[in-house]
Design a protein around this motif. Structure first.
Motif, PDB file in Angstrom:
ATOM      1  N   GLU A  83       4.835 -13.920 -14.069  1.00  0.00           N
ATOM      2  CA  GLU A  83       4.425 -12.900 -13.101  1.00  0.00           C
ATOM      3  C   GLU A  83       3.970 -13.527 -11.940  1.00  0.00           C
ATOM      4  N   THR A  84       4.524 -13.273 -10.739  1.00  0.00           N
ATOM      5  CA  THR A  84       3.778 -13.803  -9.502  1.00  0.00           C
ATOM      6  C   THR A  84       3.012 -12.970  -8.581  1.00  0.00           C
ATOM      7  N   ASP A  85       2.467 -13.399  -7.714  1.00  0.00           N
ATOM      8  CA  ASP A  85       1.458 -12.806  -6.678  1.00  0.00           C
ATOM      9  C   ASP A  85       1.932 -11.575  -6.066  1.00  0.00           C
ATOM     10  N   GLU A  86       3.273 -11.704  -5.906  1.00  0.00           N
ATOM     11  CA  GLU A  86       4.133 -10.413  -5.518  1.00  0.00           C
ATOM     12  C   GLU A  86       4.606  -9.423  -6.139  1.00  0.00           C
ATOM     13  N   GLY A  87       4.180  -9.518  -7.576  1.00  0.00           N
ATOM     14  CA  GLY A  87       4.459  -8.352  -8.464  1.00  0.00           C
ATOM     15  C   GLY A  87       5.751  -8.505  -9.186  1.00  0.00           C
ATOM     16  N   LEU A  88       6.581  -9.800  -9.003  1.00  0.00           N
ATOM     17  CA  LEU A  88       7.722 -10.100  -9.602  1.00  0.00           C
ATOM     18  C   LEU A  88       7.624 -10.852 -10.949  1.00  0.00           C
ATOM     19  N   THR A  89       8.786 -10.160 -11.601  1.00  0.00           N
ATOM     20  CA  THR A  89       8.703 -10.878 -13.095  1.00  0.00           C
ATOM     21  C   THR A  89       9.976 -12.053 -13.158  1.00  0.00           C
ATOM     22  N   LEU A  90       9.862 -13.224 -13.251  1.00  0.00           N
ATOM     23  CA  LEU A  90      10.969 -14.131 -13.352  1.00  0.00           C
ATOM     24  C   LEU A  90      10.928 -14.810 -14.647  1.00  0.00           C
ATOM     25  N   ALA A 147      -6.708  -8.043 -17.656  1.00  0.00           N
ATOM     26  CA  ALA A 147      -7.658  -8.590 -17.003  1.00  0.00           C
ATOM     27  C   ALA A 147      -7.332  -9.795 -16.079  1.00  0.00           C
ATOM     28  N   ALA A 148      -6.320 -10.770 -16.659  1.00  0.00           N
ATOM     29  CA  ALA A 148      -6.042 -12.032 -15.863  1.00  0.00           C
ATOM     30  C   ALA A 148      -5.395 -11.580 -14.533  1.00  0.00           C
ATOM     31  N   ARG A 149      -4.558 -10.186 -14.492  1.00  0.00           N
ATOM     32  CA  ARG A 149      -3.969  -9.984 -13.353  1.00  0.00           C
ATOM     33  C   ARG A 149      -5.095  -9.264 -12.277  1.00  0.00           C
ATOM     34  N   VAL A 150      -5.885  -8.772 -12.715  1.00  0.00           N
ATOM     35  CA  VAL A 150      -7.098  -8.197 -11.756  1.00  0.00           C
ATOM     36  C   VAL A 150      -7.924  -9.714 -11.237  1.00  0.00           C
ATOM     37  N   PHE A 151      -8.266 -10.561 -12.072  1.00  0.00           N
ATOM     38  CA  PHE A 151      -8.871 -12.047 -11.932  1.00  0.00           C
ATOM     39  C   PHE A 151      -8.044 -12.471 -10.689  1.00  0.00           C
ATOM     40  N   ALA A 152      -6.710 -12.706 -10.923  1.00  0.00           N
ATOM     41  CA  ALA A 152      -5.884 -13.719 -10.016  1.00  0.00           C
ATOM     42  C   ALA A 152      -5.760 -12.898  -8.632  1.00  0.00           C
ATOM     43  N   ARG A 153      -5.580 -11.433  -8.541  1.00  0.00           N
ATOM     44  CA  ARG A 153      -5.544 -10.683  -7.455  1.00  0.00           C
ATOM     45  C   ARG A 153      -6.800 -10.658  -6.549  1.00  0.00           C
ATOM     46  N   GLU A 154      -8.078 -10.560  -7.255  1.00  0.00           N
ATOM     47  CA  GLU A 154      -9.236 -10.672  -6.461  1.00  0.00           C
ATOM     48  C   GLU A 154      -9.703 -12.009  -6.052  1.00  0.00           C
ATOM     49  N   ASN A 155      -9.135 -13.013  -6.611  1.00  0.00           N
ATOM     50  CA  ASN A 155      -9.642 -14.300  -6.257  1.00  0.00           C
ATOM     51  C   ASN A 155      -8.719 -15.030  -5.172  1.00  0.00           C
ATOM     52  N   PHE A 156      -7.276 -14.837  -5.414  1.00  0.00           N
ATOM     53  CA  PHE A 156      -6.406 -15.436  -4.684  1.00  0.00           C
ATOM     54  C   PHE A 156      -5.335 -14.539  -3.938  1.00  0.00           C
ATOM     55  N   GLY A 157      -5.319 -13.074  -4.303  1.00  0.00           N
ATOM     56  CA  GLY A 157      -4.351 -12.231  -3.493  1.00  0.00           C
ATOM     57  C   GLY A 157      -4.384 -12.388  -1.923  1.00  0.00           C
ATOM     58  N   LEU A 158      -3.159 -12.614  -1.401  1.00  0.00           N
ATOM     59  CA  LEU A 158      -2.994 -12.669   0.108  1.00  0.00           C
ATOM     60  C   LEU A 158      -3.600 -14.019   0.669  1.00  0.00           C
ATOM     61  N   GLN A 159      -4.064 -14.852   0.005  1.00  0.00           N
ATOM     62  CA  GLN A 159      -4.504 -16.150   0.288  1.00  0.00           C
ATOM     63  C   GLN A 159      -3.698 -17.400  -0.185  1.00  0.00           C
ATOM     64  N   ARG A 161      -1.071 -18.526  -2.967  1.00  0.00           N
ATOM     65  CA  ARG A 161       0.253 -18.043  -4.047  1.00  0.00           C
ATOM     66  C   ARG A 161      -0.086 -18.370  -5.348  1.00  0.00           C
ATOM     67  N   TYR A 162       0.214 -17.661  -6.279  1.00  0.00           N
ATOM     68  CA  TYR A 162       0.190 -17.810  -7.696  1.00  0.00           C
ATOM     69  C   TYR A 162       1.283 -17.155  -8.948  1.00  0.00           C
ATOM     70  N   ALA A 163       1.086 -17.549  -9.797  1.00  0.00           N
ATOM     71  CA  ALA A 163       2.205 -17.408 -11.001  1.00  0.00           C
ATOM     72  C   ALA A 163       1.345 -17.419 -12.199  1.00  0.00           C
ATOM     73  N   MET A 164       1.722 -16.506 -13.209  1.00  0.00           N
ATOM     74  CA  MET A 164       0.865 -16.607 -14.613  1.00  0.00           C
ATOM     75  C   MET A 164       1.788 -16.088 -15.679  1.00  0.00           C
ATOM     76  N   VAL A 165       1.734 -16.917 -16.811  1.00  0.00           N
ATOM     77  CA  VAL A 165       2.353 -16.581 -18.017  1.00  0.00           C
ATOM     78  C   VAL A 165       1.327 -16.249 -19.335  1.00  0.00           C
ATOM     79  N   LEU A 166       1.627 -15.299 -20.037  1.00  0.00           N
ATOM     80  CA  LEU A 166       0.958 -15.058 -21.295  1.00  0.00           C
ATOM     81  C   LEU A 166       1.163 -15.726 -22.489  1.00  0.00           C
ATOM     82  N   HIS A 167       0.386 -16.432 -23.054  1.00  0.00           N
ATOM     83  CA  HIS A 167       0.905 -17.148 -24.377  1.00  0.00           C
ATOM     84  C   HIS A 167      -0.157 -16.520 -25.584  1.00  0.00           C
TER      85      HIS A 167
END
Length: 365
Positions: A83-90, A147-159, A161-167
């Protein structure tokens, strides 16, 4: 609650406020220490041993190739969605290269600095930070990801770029979060992660997990009486591989090459064995400092219990007393390793005579 600050008391050296439980409270007009509802809830979670969240930085790529390799690794080479900061799933083998190209990492100046010579420290600035957000085994993985989605958006959103993966391939569900270090709209501004940053992130992630309905806490390990320092991921991976190999049937082990043990742990064990064999050396190096920290923590817990009793929280004060009394004894890693080795040696010594002198064993042979 503020953690990580230092101050000097009268006649004292610098104190780490992260260990000062009493500092969580506030003093009223009379000068009497009182805890607010949030502080009491924090104390209840800690003495009740609510599961602790884990937020750590596991490294970061210093060139495009390193970032691409890490993205492919956390995406399991295209098998897991990112998942990327733009809401896309690659997803797929080309997902990592697509993210690297979209972030324009090849335009970051730091990656064009020369690589260090063999054996020298790499001082090049990171292109990305690799962050891991984790919860103990049994936590619903979908809530960790939410929770990780909200965490990333609040700390890094629009500042940044980020991507995340659940394991979910291990007992504890965790999210790998890759964050670009350079700010998107302010050239020259970079993301720096300090100890205070990690403490704040842990508290924030714990709050977000509680908002998902999952019991979660974030306190310094010394406050909880934890004395073992966490090892790096590579050491855990090696240990897990060795355990898995040891659980295989003997016939399977004979067909496979055993995994290599951690060179760091091997060297540490060798140094401990050298001290045990020679009788020269010290297995308690650093114990005095650890004991000093423990005494400070214990004193602060006693002061916390006293303040709670004055506030009418007698039951919670009793829990605090029991919590402080049950903290494990302070012990260095070297001494713990030596004790384990001695115990294993005693077990082997006890098994050997039984095998060699037992008549039933002889007849069976």
């Amino acid at each position: 609650m503020r953690l990580g600050r230092s101050h000097r008391g009268p006649g004292e050296g610098a104190r780490d406020m992260a260990l000062d439980i009493v500092s969580y409270g506030r003093r009223g007009p009379s000068g009497t220490l009182r805890f607010g509802a949030d502080q009491i809830a924090q104390i209840q979670r800690t003495v009740g041993r609510t599961p602790e969240v884990m937020v750590k930085v596991s490294g970061g790529g210093r060139d495009v190739g390193g970032v691409d390799a890490h993205l492919r690794y956390i995406g399991r080479h295209g098998k897991l969605p990112m998942e990327t900061d733009e809401g896309l799933t690659l997803q797929g083998r080309g997902a990592a290269k697509e993210i690297v190209a979209d972030w324009q990492l090849d335009l970051c100046r730091s990656q064009y600095k020369p690589r260090p010579a063999e054996g020298q420290k790499d001082t090049r600035a990171k292109l990305v930070h690799n962050i891991v957000l984790s919860m103990p085994a049994g936590t619903p993985s979908e809530k960790v990801l939410a929770a990780a989605r909200v965490f990333a958006r609040e700390n890094f959103g629009l500042q940044y770029r980020y991507a995340m993966v659940l394991h979910t391939d291990q007992a504890h569900p965790h999210v790998h979060l890759v964050v670009k270090c350079e700010h998107e709209f302010e050239p020259g501004k970079r993301l720096y992660i300090r100890k205070d940053t990690l403490r704040q992130w842990r508290e924030q992630f714990a709050t977000l997990m509680r908002e998902q309905g999952v019991a979660a806490n974030a306190t310094p390990c010394q406050v909880r009486g934890q004395i073992r320092r966490p090892y790096r991921d590579a050491i855990h991976h090696r240990a897990r591989s060795l355990r898995a190999f040891g659980q295989l049937p003997a016939s399977e082990r004979a067909k496979r090459k055993p995994p290599k043990p951690s060179t760091f742990m091997r060297a540490k064990l060798d140094s401990v064995l050298q001290v045990l064999r020679s009788g020269r050396g010290n297995l308690d190096a650093g114990k005095e400092a650890m004991q000093g920290t423990r005494e400070e923590v214990t004193a602060n817990w006693r002061a916390t219990a006293h303040a709670l009793r004055r506030q009418g929280e007698g039951d919670l004060a009793a829990q605090v007393d029991r919590f402080a009394a049950r903290m494990p004894a302070v012990q260095t890693d070297a001494q713990r390793m030596a004790d384990r080795w001695k115990e294993q040696a005693r077990s082997r010594a006890l098994e050997r005579p039984a095998t060699s002198h037992d008549p039933s064993v002889t007849r069976a042979r």
